[in-house]
Design a protein around this motif. Structure first.
Motif: not given
Ligand code: S3P
Length: 187
Positions: A13-14, A18, A37, A52, A60-61, A64, A83, A127-129
């Motif tokens: 997770l964020m 990592k 990222d 986002f 974005f996905r 990715e 990410a 982190r936008p989420l």
């Molecule tokens: C996300 C994690 C983020 C980044 C985005 C979405 C996620 O990366 O890709 O904000 O869905 O968990 P980090 O895990 O490097 O913060």
């Protein structure tokens, strides 16, 4: 295709550290460091935040998935900071698992308690989420994604109370042990 030295993919997770751990681990191992990222940002010419906001999470996905595939297809071994959401798409998990099957990658799941993640994500990268409800979102993502990380992980490390240096040392030991086991099995 079989690789003599596998790449190392960090998932989790964020806020689990990592990117920092990947950088230090790659320096210690003397191999390249890739960060999905950062690769997405370079390719799109936009920050994750802008992607986002302007193109949506789906775009974005897509990027990715593209960069993950390229990282795993690369011939040179590297440490890859994946990410947090890299495991969400089934196609990504399938790609990771096929790389594990041919021994070209070892996957490390960095795990931490939600309390620790809430505190670590309150500073640094945007982190936008997590814009609306940091605690609620991290709690939900931890529950939703645990099985997905477990599905791809070879090694699990609880980094809640572990320093970056200690995590890097632990991973180097685990990777060396795994390599020794592999070469003993191949003798
Ligand atoms: C996300 C994690 C983020 C980044 C985005 C979405 C996620 O990366 O890709 O904000 O869905 O968990 P980090 O895990 O490097 O913060």
């Amino acid at each position: 295709m079989s690789h003599s030295t596998p790449s190392i993919l960090l998932v989790g997770l964020m806020g689990t550290g990592k990117s920092t751990i990947a950088r230090q681990l790659s320096t210690r191992l003397g191999i390249d460091c890739l960060d999905t990222d950062k690769l997405v940002e370079t390719r799109s010419g936009r920050s994750v935040r802008e992607l986002f906001a302007e193109l949506g999470e789906g775009a974005f996905r897509d990027l990715e998935s593209e960069v993950l595939n390229e990282c795993l297809t690369r011939q040179l071994p590297s440490v890859i900071a994946g990410a947090g959401g890299i495991v969400v798409r089934e196609q990504n998990r399938d790609r990771i698992n096929s790389a594990r099957d041919d021994d070209s990658v070892v996957v490390v799941w960095l795990h931490a308690t939600t309390d620790v993640l809430v505190s670590r994500t309150s500073k640094g990268v945007h982190r936008p989420l997590l814009d609306d409800d940091r605690v609620g979102t991290l709690t939900r993502l931890a529950a939703e994604r645990a099985d997905l990380y477990a599905d791809v992980a070879d090694i699990v490390v609880d980094v809640s109370h572990r320093s970056v240096e200690s995590t890097v040392n632990l991973l180097i030991d685990a990777i060396e042990e795994g390599n020794q086991e592999k070469s003993a099995n191949n003798e």
